[in-house]
Scaffold this motif. Structure first.
Motif, PDB file in Angstrom:
ATOM      1  N   LYS A 106      46.302  94.492  17.930  1.00  0.00           N
ATOM      2  CA  LYS A 106      47.060  93.850  18.998  1.00  0.00           C
ATOM      3  C   LYS A 106      47.374  94.821  20.132  1.00  0.00           C
ATOM      4  CE  LYS A 106      50.167  90.815  17.897  1.00  0.00           C
ATOM      5  NZ  LYS A 106      51.380  90.078  17.512  1.00  0.00           N
ATOM      6  N   ALA A 107      47.823  96.021  19.804  1.00  0.00           N
ATOM      7  CA  ALA A 107      48.202  96.987  20.842  1.00  0.00           C
ATOM      8  C   ALA A 107      47.019  97.333  21.734  1.00  0.00           C
ATOM      9  CB  ALA A 107      48.777  98.250  20.205  1.00  0.00           C
ATOM     10  N   ALA A 108      45.838  97.455  21.158  1.00  0.00           N
ATOM     11  CA  ALA A 108      44.649  97.799  21.953  1.00  0.00           C
ATOM     12  C   ALA A 108      44.282  96.665  22.906  1.00  0.00           C
ATOM     13  CB  ALA A 108      43.474  98.121  21.028  1.00  0.00           C
ATOM     14  N   VAL A 109      44.348  95.436  22.427  1.00  0.00           N
ATOM     15  CA  VAL A 109      44.024  94.287  23.279  1.00  0.00           C
ATOM     16  C   VAL A 109      45.055  94.156  24.395  1.00  0.00           C
ATOM     17  CG1 VAL A 109      43.689  91.784  23.356  1.00  0.00           C
ATOM     18  CG2 VAL A 109      42.821  93.084  21.413  1.00  0.00           C
ATOM     19  N   LEU A 110      46.330  94.318  24.070  1.00  0.00           N
ATOM     20  CA  LEU A 110      47.373  94.221  25.091  1.00  0.00           C
ATOM     21  C   LEU A 110      47.238  95.336  26.125  1.00  0.00           C
ATOM     22  CD1 LEU A 110      50.429  93.182  22.892  1.00  0.00           C
ATOM     23  CD2 LEU A 110      49.077  91.742  24.445  1.00  0.00           C
ATOM     24  N   ASN A 111      46.799  96.509  25.689  1.00  0.00           N
ATOM     25  CA  ASN A 111      46.565  97.602  26.627  1.00  0.00           C
ATOM     26  C   ASN A 111      45.452  97.242  27.610  1.00  0.00           C
ATOM     27  OD1 ASN A 111      46.982 100.343  27.617  1.00  0.00           O
ATOM     28  ND2 ASN A 111      44.953 100.733  26.747  1.00  0.00           N
ATOM     29  N   ILE A 112      44.404  96.615  27.121  1.00  0.00           N
ATOM     30  CA  ILE A 112      43.311  96.178  28.000  1.00  0.00           C
ATOM     31  C   ILE A 112      43.844  95.184  29.030  1.00  0.00           C
ATOM     32  CG2 ILE A 112      41.161  94.841  28.079  1.00  0.00           C
ATOM     33  CD1 ILE A 112      40.484  96.146  25.334  1.00  0.00           C
ATOM     34  N   VAL A 113      44.662  94.243  28.584  1.00  0.00           N
ATOM     35  CA  VAL A 113      45.228  93.249  29.499  1.00  0.00           C
ATOM     36  C   VAL A 113      46.036  93.937  30.597  1.00  0.00           C
ATOM     37  CG1 VAL A 113      46.896  91.346  29.694  1.00  0.00           C
ATOM     38  CG2 VAL A 113      45.219  91.361  27.831  1.00  0.00           C
ATOM     39  N   GLN A 114      46.815  94.948  30.241  1.00  0.00           N
ATOM     40  CA  GLN A 114      47.656  95.635  31.228  1.00  0.00           C
ATOM     41  C   GLN A 114      46.847  96.453  32.228  1.00  0.00           C
ATOM     42  OE1 GLN A 114      50.875  94.895  31.696  1.00  0.00           O
ATOM     43  NE2 GLN A 114      50.350  93.418  30.112  1.00  0.00           N
ATOM     44  N   THR A 115      45.644  96.867  31.851  1.00  0.00           N
ATOM     45  CA  THR A 115      44.824  97.675  32.762  1.00  0.00           C
ATOM     46  C   THR A 115      43.907  96.836  33.652  1.00  0.00           C
ATOM     47  OG1 THR A 115      43.079  97.984  31.112  1.00  0.00           O
ATOM     48  CG2 THR A 115      44.847  99.642  31.161  1.00  0.00           C
ATOM     49  N   LEU A 116      43.917  95.530  33.482  1.00  0.00           N
ATOM     50  CA  LEU A 116      43.067  94.663  34.296  1.00  0.00           C
ATOM     51  C   LEU A 116      43.540  94.656  35.744  1.00  0.00           C
ATOM     52  CD1 LEU A 116      42.789  91.564  31.936  1.00  0.00           C
ATOM     53  CD2 LEU A 116      41.075  93.350  32.300  1.00  0.00           C
ATOM     54  N   SER A 117      42.605  94.447  36.637  1.00  0.00           N
ATOM     55  CA  SER A 117      42.959  94.292  38.050  1.00  0.00           C
ATOM     56  C   SER A 117      42.103  93.177  38.637  1.00  0.00           C
ATOM     57  CB  SER A 117      42.752  95.601  38.805  1.00  0.00           C
ATOM     58  OG  SER A 117      41.408  96.008  38.714  1.00  0.00           O
TER      59      SER A 117
END
Length: 179
Positions: A106-117
């Motif tokens: 979960k943490a890895a997927v949420l990190n990807i979401v936060q880095t999206l632009s």
């Protein structure tokens, strides 16, 4: 010998890393039949979920989109033996941000979401659906379709597509890779 749904850090068998295969089905069956541990997956938590997201939106709306993805994914039981999450971003081009095999933490997927632009370009939704069908809902990329796990595609778009969505969606459903 096999790790349970709530034990992501331990090896699956004899110290070897996890790969999709027989141990997936064995662990899935075990977690469905074993009620001794409340932290194990419940049948409703077993799914492969892929978000296909049109990334070409204004900054303000993109932040709302990120918040929606963050809250939705946070509500899932994202673990290797439970819910796996994939993410495909698209506009003129489609990009796999997280495959189902990668979407087990979960943490890895949420990190990807936060880095999206946000990106700018045309909406080729059909191409994104085809990429998802061929490259994300794939056993070698972590899909558990062959084991009867629900395959769910969530399409988030805000404008008409430049290509055929109907045909791409038909092929996705025909291949029974999605519900």
């Amino acid at each position: 010998l096999f790790r349970s749904c709530n034990d992501d850090a331990s090896p699956t068998a004899a110290g070897t890393p996890s790969t999709p295969g027989l141990e997936d089905q064995t662990a899935i069956n075990s977690s469905l039949n074993d009620n001794s541990n409340d932290n194990d997956c419940h049948e409703a938590s077993l799914a492969d979920v892929v978000f296909l997201v049109d990334e070409s939106v204004e900054r303000e709306n993109f932040e709302l989109l990120q918040r929606f993805l963050n809250e939705t994914i946070s509500s899932f039981d994202v673990r290797e033996r439970c819910t796996r999450v994939g993410l495909v971003m698209y506009s003129t081009e489609s990009k796999i941000m997280s495959s189902l095999g990668e979407g087990t933490k979960k943490a890895a997927v949420l990190n990807i979401v936060q880095t999206l632009s946000p990106s700018y370009g045309s909406a080729y939704t059909g191409a994104a659906i085809n990429l998802t069908r061929l490259k994300v809902f794939d056993h070698s990329k972590g899909s558990r379709r062959n084991y009867g796990i629900k395959q769910i595609a969530v399409l988030i778009m805000h404008r008409p597509s430049e290509d055929s969505v109907t045909e791409a969606a038909y092929h996705l459903r025909r291949d029974r890779k999605s519900t």
